[in-house]
Design an enzyme around this catalytic site. Structure first.
Site, PDB file in Angstrom:
ATOM      1  N   LEU C 111      -8.366  12.885 -37.724  1.00  0.00           N
ATOM      2  CA  LEU C 111      -7.646  13.449 -37.120  1.00  0.00           C
ATOM      3  C   LEU C 111      -7.160  14.751 -37.954  1.00  0.00           C
ATOM      4  O   LEU C 111      -6.950  14.871 -38.878  1.00  0.00           O
ATOM      5  CB  LEU C 111      -6.548  12.589 -36.912  1.00  0.00           C
ATOM      6  CG  LEU C 111      -6.749  10.992 -36.527  1.00  0.00           C
ATOM      7  CD1 LEU C 111      -5.502  10.446 -36.041  1.00  0.00           C
ATOM      8  CD2 LEU C 111      -7.487  11.446 -35.032  1.00  0.00           C
ATOM      9  N   GLY C 156     -10.556   8.923 -38.691  1.00  0.00           N
ATOM     10  CA  GLY C 156     -10.918   9.284 -37.474  1.00  0.00           C
ATOM     11  C   GLY C 156     -12.379   9.438 -37.084  1.00  0.00           C
ATOM     12  O   GLY C 156     -12.954   8.858 -36.215  1.00  0.00           O
TER      13      GLY C 156
END
Lengths: 305, 305, 305
Positions: C111, C156
């Site tokens: 992210l 992520g």
């Protein structure tokens, strides 16, 4: 293969039962308390059963279980255990807890059989509530908890270990660990089971609980019941070193994560405590179960006598 | 790595499909029943498909599946299987059950494809109900159940094994075991899936079911799909020896523990049986699925012809 | 043992934080965006962040993430990612998807921290919704999805890998993979956790998430976080070969099976999306969390400066 080895070595009834429960004296009239054990326990009856050393500089507490001969989990012991746990939990300066034993060769032999044999339903329910309380407090602790397993750890001793964030065991092949309740004809409740499933998975738990398996340290490591084996004299120092690594993680992030992993399991008991107590009391007070316990106690008494 | 090996070796369609289902004759008009198989099956049509030996001295029954050529699970077979199972379950003198095959090289080839191809929805639903019944009875059995897997064990054969408390397989690399339904274009239902997840975990099940993997004995041992490998001639004796160890545990404690581990999974089907039947019937009677089954049957017929 | 090794090697804060998030520039005023990163990103700002090659003859698409310097998952990137994914999902000719990186040494750094630091709650919520959308689309994809992990894959980046049906990683000991959010003082949400539990089980996930562990390729293989290691230059060809095996299974049977395995997990988020967004926004906009992120960004800037 570890399961098979455990199955091969541990299913014999005779070698195992002494590791399920210890029996201790009591102040409210029990029948088969072995004299030797009584003597030993009276010696320590006025001293605390738990000794806590909190290092303010590191924020790490070491909780020593000292309830000889085998750190049995009596109602008195559990009450003292929970009070100490609660104090540490409230103490902002304490971030980590190491649980270990001051009794040679035994971590904890588990639930005190004298709390279940020949007692009243009321007392029995009170006892079970204390077992629940200990599990709930440990499994949901905001502290980093590490079990420094420096001896035998059957039944309730294994349960205490399983509630911790990390398990370090003395690499002594004479020690063993496991939830061996069925060997005695009694049954681990659903929250013991859930705790084990969360640690070693469904299938290993199923076989382990149905057969009441005890694992030696290398078997326990192999199935994931413990995380780390070290020589006996290094158990506590390794626990301290491991704690440093866990405390490097920001508390709030670790605590939220721990809660996410464990809260659903804890909630299952929290919302069913009373039914679980009733279930335990009605099971344990059955004539057939009391008879099993008596047979076991008589055998134990012969050994010690 | 076992998964990778299985993926490498087993994904070829041609080598696998013969292990999914067997086809057998029937008394209610089917289209593609291979003549050879019909002949073989008629020979045994008047004899029982299940042979049970109960040793009263040990309390252990051995159930031999004898439905040649491949112990296919037809409605007749399943009905006979369940009746025998029910009898043993009710018999207080029977505490343990070993399931094995009298047919050389095959434990069970799984569900009878002729119960799913070219049949009526009513008959198809009746068949599926019998498959459910077998699973429910086996997975919830109060007896100690041990699978003595002495041959190929795909699909329904694997399912029977998975319901047992312990799995011993012949260490013959030509045998294989697994839920390989997707290879044929059909799908294992949720309770097959749940049973496998409870045994080998979520990820192994996901990959295994999506690819319809069959595992050779050493791969199966590695992922936990079976518990023990022995030379083929020792499968039954090892099962008997293992049973002795399981029967050393007090029945009531083992049964309560088994129920605690398995009841939630069994209840999922019990409370959804009718919907599960409707789901199966509407899936299997689709034109596209019937076409897949016809292609498979034609291939099978060519091989046998 | 893999866990212990990871614990030993990876818990140092300093070596890990650069792998959690990348930071990228933005068009809506952020504070600590490092100049070097901004420069690099502007160079690619007009070109697409995702490149898709669909081979019509095989039905396999390769999606290259090309958002230098570290394939950070910004809102723009996620939006483009989801649009491409949706197109492929709707394209009947596309049956399989391989996800890989065009950026050397990095699969995806996870992210984009600049979407979480110094931004408005509205923007932050919009960003989180896009993260949810990516996960839902990937985890529920009808296509066969294979992660060709040719570089670092923290947070992520690990999540994207975990959503795939199969994970092939470059066997380069300098790469690592894991959900290391707690290292930065933030927390993986329940659906990251569920995805990991479904892959490596409850206990490994618990320890991994609490400590924010990153695993090198051989450790990741050992715990089942990836399925296959190959030399770096063979990652994509191996992915292509593996895809052929997956596509040998009839689509409808594989898809129904995949849905059976994953739908309950996906549904947990689908029915709680708004609450999950509120939860994330209120957590990430806390002063203490913003301060953590600022400290991290300053450190990152010093390194790059």
């Amino acid at each position: 293969m570890a399961l098979r080895a455990a199955l091969r070595n541990k299913c014999g009834f005779s070698g195992v039962v002494t590791q399920l429960f210890s029996c201790s004296s009591s102040s409210h009239g029990r029948v088969y308390a072995p004299p030797i054990v009584i003597a030993q326990r009276r010696n320590s009856s006025t001293s605390p059963k738990i000794k806590v050393d909190l290092d303010q500089s590191t924020g790490v507490a070491v909780m020593h279980m000292q309830n000889p001969p085998v750190n049995s989990l009596s109602l008195d012991f559990l009450t003292e255990f929970c009070i100490n746990l609660e104090k540490l939990e409230m103490d902002k300066s304490c971030r980590g807890l190491i649980i270990t034993s001051s009794v040679p060769k035994v971590f904890s032999a588990g639930l005190d059989i004298m709390e279940m044999y020949g007692t009243t339903p009321e007392r029995c329910g009170e006892f079970w509530k204390a077992v629940q309380e200990m599990w709930l407090k440990l499994y949901s602790s905001n502290m980093v908890t590490i079990a420094a397993i420096n001896g035998f750890s059957p039944a309730g001793g294994c349960l205490i270990s399983l509630t911790c964030d990390y398990r370090i065991m003395a690499d002594n092949p004479r020690y063993s660990i496991g939830l061996n309740e069925t060997q005695l004809g009694i049954v681990a409740p659903f929250w013991f089971k859930d705790t084990m499933v969360n640690t070693v998975g469904h299938r290993t738990t199923e076989m382990s609980l149905e057969l009441g398996l005890l694992y030696n340290p290398s078997e326990a490591l192999k199935i994931g019941l413990v995380d780390h084996l070290v020589p006996e004299e290094q158990v506590l120092t390794t626990a301290t070193q491991t704690m440093t690594k866990w405390l490097a993680i920001p508390d709030h992030a670790r605590q939220i994560t721990k809660s996410m992993m464990r809260k659903p399991t804890a909630d299952k008991l929290t919302s069913n405590r009373e039914a679980d107590i009733q279930n335990f009391v009605s099971f344990i007070t059955k004539d057939s179960i009391q008879k099993s316990l008596r047979v076991y106690l008589e055998m134990l008494r012969k050994r010690k006598g």
